[in-house]
Write an enzyme that holds these catalytic residues in place. Structure first.
Site, PDB file in Angstrom:
ATOM      1  N   CYS A   2       0.847  -1.194   0.000  1.00 31.49           N
ATOM      2  CA  CYS A   2       0.000   0.000   0.000  1.00 31.49           C
ATOM      3  C   CYS A   2       0.881   1.241   0.000  1.00 31.49           C
ATOM      4  O   CYS A   2       2.085   1.182   0.208  1.00 31.49           O
ATOM      5  CB  CYS A   2      -0.877   0.015   1.246  1.00 31.49           C
ATOM      6  N   ARG A  27       3.753   1.385  -7.221  1.00 32.08           N
ATOM      7  CA  ARG A  27       3.875   0.356  -6.180  1.00 32.08           C
ATOM      8  C   ARG A  27       2.854  -0.763  -6.353  1.00 32.08           C
ATOM      9  O   ARG A  27       2.926  -1.795  -5.708  1.00 32.08           O
ATOM     10  CB  ARG A  27       3.691   0.985  -4.788  1.00 32.08           C
ATOM     11  N   TRP A  75      -2.990  -2.231  -1.613  1.00 31.03           N
ATOM     12  CA  TRP A  75      -2.641  -3.520  -2.222  1.00 31.03           C
ATOM     13  C   TRP A  75      -3.271  -4.541  -1.285  1.00 31.03           C
ATOM     14  O   TRP A  75      -2.798  -4.742  -0.162  1.00 31.03           O
ATOM     15  CB  TRP A  75      -1.119  -3.678  -2.291  1.00 31.03           C
ATOM     16  N   ASN A 101      -0.281   1.380   5.841  1.00 30.72           N
ATOM     17  CA  ASN A 101       0.509   0.474   5.002  1.00 30.72           C
ATOM     18  C   ASN A 101       1.186  -0.513   5.938  1.00 30.72           C
ATOM     19  O   ASN A 101       1.915  -0.113   6.837  1.00 30.72           O
ATOM     20  CB  ASN A 101       1.567   1.234   4.190  1.00 30.72           C
ATOM     21  N   GLY A 102       0.933  -1.806   5.741  1.00 23.02           N
ATOM     22  CA  GLY A 102       1.557  -2.841   6.586  1.00 23.02           C
ATOM     23  C   GLY A 102       0.533  -3.923   6.905  1.00 23.02           C
ATOM     24  O   GLY A 102      -0.515  -4.001   6.270  1.00 23.02           O
ATOM     25  N   GLU A 480      15.570 -22.989 -10.884  1.00 25.63           N
ATOM     26  CA  GLU A 480      15.186 -21.569 -10.794  1.00 25.63           C
ATOM     27  C   GLU A 480      16.369 -20.675 -11.137  1.00 25.63           C
ATOM     28  O   GLU A 480      16.209 -19.669 -11.836  1.00 25.63           O
ATOM     29  CB  GLU A 480      14.653 -21.261  -9.393  1.00 25.63           C
ATOM     30  N   LYS A 484      16.297 -17.742 -14.113  1.00 26.98           N
ATOM     31  CA  LYS A 484      16.654 -16.337 -13.847  1.00 26.98           C
ATOM     32  C   LYS A 484      17.714 -15.879 -14.841  1.00 26.98           C
ATOM     33  O   LYS A 484      17.621 -14.817 -15.450  1.00 26.98           O
ATOM     34  CB  LYS A 484      17.153 -16.169 -12.414  1.00 26.98           C
ATOM     35  N   GLU A 487      16.205 -15.625 -18.465  1.00 28.17           N
ATOM     36  CA  GLU A 487      15.138 -14.651 -18.794  1.00 28.17           C
ATOM     37  C   GLU A 487      15.603 -13.206 -18.684  1.00 28.17           C
ATOM     38  O   GLU A 487      14.984 -12.327 -19.286  1.00 28.17           O
ATOM     39  CB  GLU A 487      13.880 -14.888 -17.960  1.00 28.17           C
ATOM     40  N   HIS A 503      25.087 -39.272 -17.983  1.00 24.33           N
ATOM     41  CA  HIS A 503      24.185 -39.945 -18.939  1.00 24.33           C
ATOM     42  C   HIS A 503      24.037 -39.155 -20.223  1.00 24.33           C
ATOM     43  O   HIS A 503      23.028 -39.268 -20.906  1.00 24.33           O
ATOM     44  CB  HIS A 503      22.823 -40.167 -18.275  1.00 24.33           C
ATOM     45  N   LYS A 602       4.764  -9.970 -17.369  1.00 30.71           N
ATOM     46  CA  LYS A 602       4.765 -10.271 -15.929  1.00 30.71           C
ATOM     47  C   LYS A 602       3.735 -11.364 -15.618  1.00 30.71           C
ATOM     48  O   LYS A 602       3.965 -12.210 -14.775  1.00 30.71           O
ATOM     49  CB  LYS A 602       4.418  -9.014 -15.124  1.00 30.71           C
TER      50      LYS A 602
END
Ligand code: AGP
Length: 607
Positions: A2, A27, A75, A101-102, A480, A484, A487, A503, A602
């Site tokens: 937020c 944000r 948010w 905010n929190g 992962e 990263k 991409e 193998h 995204k």
């Protein structure tokens, strides 16, 4: 996350608040609102959706008179993004309005207490408890009511407060959530970050945790939590607005990597009370669990790789077989799923088309579906039988980082919760692992602090296609790490189960071939070490990633990145961080568009 803004001066507040909220749009948010004091009353205007809608509703603020007010972009975390849940929230007596905010971690018990005391709640939010506490504690002294209220709150909060009995005053309170005061001429401001202030003033005061302030048009007074007045330094902001949006970091991705300790804490803290895990309303009896003969995890991209890591924790702790399936495959595979299957659907955005389709296939076959999602009220959150939110806050960079590590945090909580429900973990081990989880945010910070030398290492390992190798939990991290790198740096990178090299793929190893070896699984350390020896014998250049103090690895690898020791089943949350940074610095060296990589979105909302 937020965003909050506040203004007190002599000119109209509403246009200043709306402009400030527009500066905070980056944000990420799903609703917005303002509250302005005028003629002894508080006028509140708030909408779900974009700020443009709020500007239209208030005619750019012209139909909201008054020169003191607060504003908010929300948010959603507690409660869907609706008008009722949007901030500001107002006390029953209409005297106070609050923006926040929190996350208030003890809001459920506060809500119960306040309802018992006769307060009427209008929303599902944790924030609304604050405005009723202010009314409860108010006896004519606003500052005292603010202090008493803050003393009852647990969690993180940046608060903006107005009161009809102090028509020129703003109150700003900070605890574990950024809050900055803007010092103007004949007017003063507060905001969650400097982007909302720099167009008015570059003179700012950074509030610290436990401090609060009373702002008037011609004065700003800062207090500590005991009410003692403090002398605070006025700083000069040198950032451009664009730099301010990234918190001073060059890219959102780096900012979000650095936010991971706080994000993982936000995912864990509200779900651990007195050493016990409670999964916010998710209840499943041990009888229902005994009826589950397998768990299927389905997702795409990094969310899928988070599932690969989560699988090891769930199988090790719960002894229930786990299948991790790519959603784009599962949706067409006529999946072997029924009412004895528990399905975990993982998605940061909650809008990935393949993942939605896979969820529907599983539900159609009678499975119980649990969402692990960041965006509140998203499609997957709505379709799932229950959703465990990751509370990562908005993630702007296309390449996920805090979105991924908070998914791991929720999967670890889930594994421990189920293991305990099934009686498959003794009390001592459970307590030790809960404590280990609570150390994760601090250990992620230590991992970041230990790896400041990564830019130099990255340049030595980002020459051409790379191998990422590991075994078991390390292999899931290698998956992962390779994604990263691909991409954002566009370098070809492949991850292999280290035992697989012989193998076939070892044929590709030639002089100077960069190999990133993830060696954080203590039980398999010697096996992975032997793979390092194998590839080095064929000319590879090996960058190993292992626990601090692992002397064996130093003698075998060309370079070593260290992380703090952690429980093997939780090690992915630490091991991934250097791999995120490695990809970031490799991409930076190549001059790539790190936050918006070519060809990527995204959220992949189409097939
Ligand atoms: C990760 O860095 C990528 N941006 C991508 O793989 C992403 O994880 C995938 O598209 C899934 O997105 P979701 O978590 O929003 O469903």
């Amino acid at each position: 996350m937020c965003g909050i803004v506040g203004f007190t001066g002599t000119r109209a507040a509403a246009p200043v608040l709306l402009h400030g909220l527009e500066r905070l749009e980056y944000r990420g948010y799903d609703s917005a609102g303002i509250a302005v004091l005028h003629d002894g009353k508080i006028q509140v205007e708030k909408v779900s959706g974009r700020i443009a809608k709020l500007c239209e509703k208030t005619k750019d603020g012209s139909n909201v008179p008054g020169s003191v007010g607060i504003g908010h972009t929300r948010w959603a975390t507690h409660g869907a993004p609706t008008d009722q849940n949007a901030h500001p929230h107002v006390s029953n007596d209409g005297r106070f309005a609050v923006v926040h905010n929190g996350i208030i971690e003890n809001y459920l018990e506060l809500r119960k207490e306040l309802i018992r005391d006769g307060y009427v709640f209008q929303s599902e939010t944790d924030t609304e408890t604050i405005v009723h506490l202010l009314e409860l504690y108010y006896d004519g002294d606003v500052k005292a009511a603010v202090m008493k209220t803050a003393a009852r709150l647990e969690g993180s909060y940046a608060l903006g407060i107005v009161c009809t009995d102090e028509p020129d005053a703003l109150f700003a309170v900070r605890e574990a959530s950024p809050l900055i005061l803007g010092i103007g001429v004949g007017e003063n401001y507060f905001a969650s970050d400097v982007t909302a202030l720099v167009s008015h003033t570059k003179n700012v005061i950074y509030l610290e945790d436990g401090e609060f302030a009373r702002l008037m048009p011609d004065s700003v007074t800062v207090y500590d939590c005991t009410g003692r007045e403090l002398q605070k330094k006025v700083s000069r902001v040198t950032w451009s607005v664009e730099a301010a949006e990234k918190g001073g970091y060059e890219h959102f991705m780096l900012k979000e990597i650095m936010e991971q300790p706080a994000a993982v804490k936000a995912a864990l803290a509200p779900r651990i009370h007195d050493g016990r895990i409670k999964l916010d309303g998710f209840e499943i009896t041990s009888e229902e669990l005994k009826d589950v003969n397998k768990i299927v995890i389905t997702a795409c991209g990094s969310a899928y790789y988070a599932g690969c890591s989560g699988r090891y924790a769930i199988e090790r702790l719960c002894r229930i077989p786990v299948q991790v399936e790519l959603a784009s495959e599962l949706r067409y595979a006529d999946p072997m799923v029924d009412d004895h299957t528990l399905v975990l659907v993982i998605s940061q955005s909650g809008e990935t088309a393949d993942t939605i389709a896979a969820l529907k296939e599983c539900r159609a076959r009678g499975a119980k579906v649990i969402g692990v999602v960041n965006v509140v009220g998203s499609t997957i959150a709505k379709l799932a039988d229950h959703t465990l939110y990751t509370f990562a806050g908005p993630e702007i960079a296309v390449a996920t980082t805090k979105g991924y590590t908070t998914q791991l945090a929720v999967l670890y909580l889930f594994a421990l919760y189920i293991s305990d429900k099934l009686g498959r973990i003794d009390a001592e081990s459970y307590a030790a692992l809960v404590k280990e989880l609570q150390h994760l945010p601090r250990k992620i910070q230590q991992t970041i602090d230990m790896n400041w030398q990564l830019p130099n290492v990255a340049s030595r390992y980002s020459s051409h296609s790379l191998f990422f190798i590991g075994r078991n939990t390390d292999y899931a991290v290698a998956l992962e790490g390779a994604l990263k790198m691909k991409e954002i740096s566009y370098l070809h990178a492949e991850s292999y189960a280290a035992g697989e090299l012989k193998h076939g793929t070892i044929a590709l190893i030639e002089e100077n071939q960069p190999v990133i070896a993830v060696c954080c699984n203590e039980a398999l350390m010697d096996k992975t070490l032997s793979n390092i020896v194998e590839v080095k014998a064929r000319g590879a250049k090996v960058l190993a990633l292992s626990f601090k103090g692992n002397k064996k690895i130093v003698s075998q690898a060309d370079d070593v990145i260290f992380i703090p020791r952690a429980e093997t089943v939780f090690s992915a949350a630490l091991a991934v961080v250097p791999l995120q940074l490695l990809a970031y610095y490799a991409a930076k060296e190549k001059g790539c568009d790190i936050d918006k990589p070519k060809n990527l979105a995204k959220s992949v909302t189409v097939e």
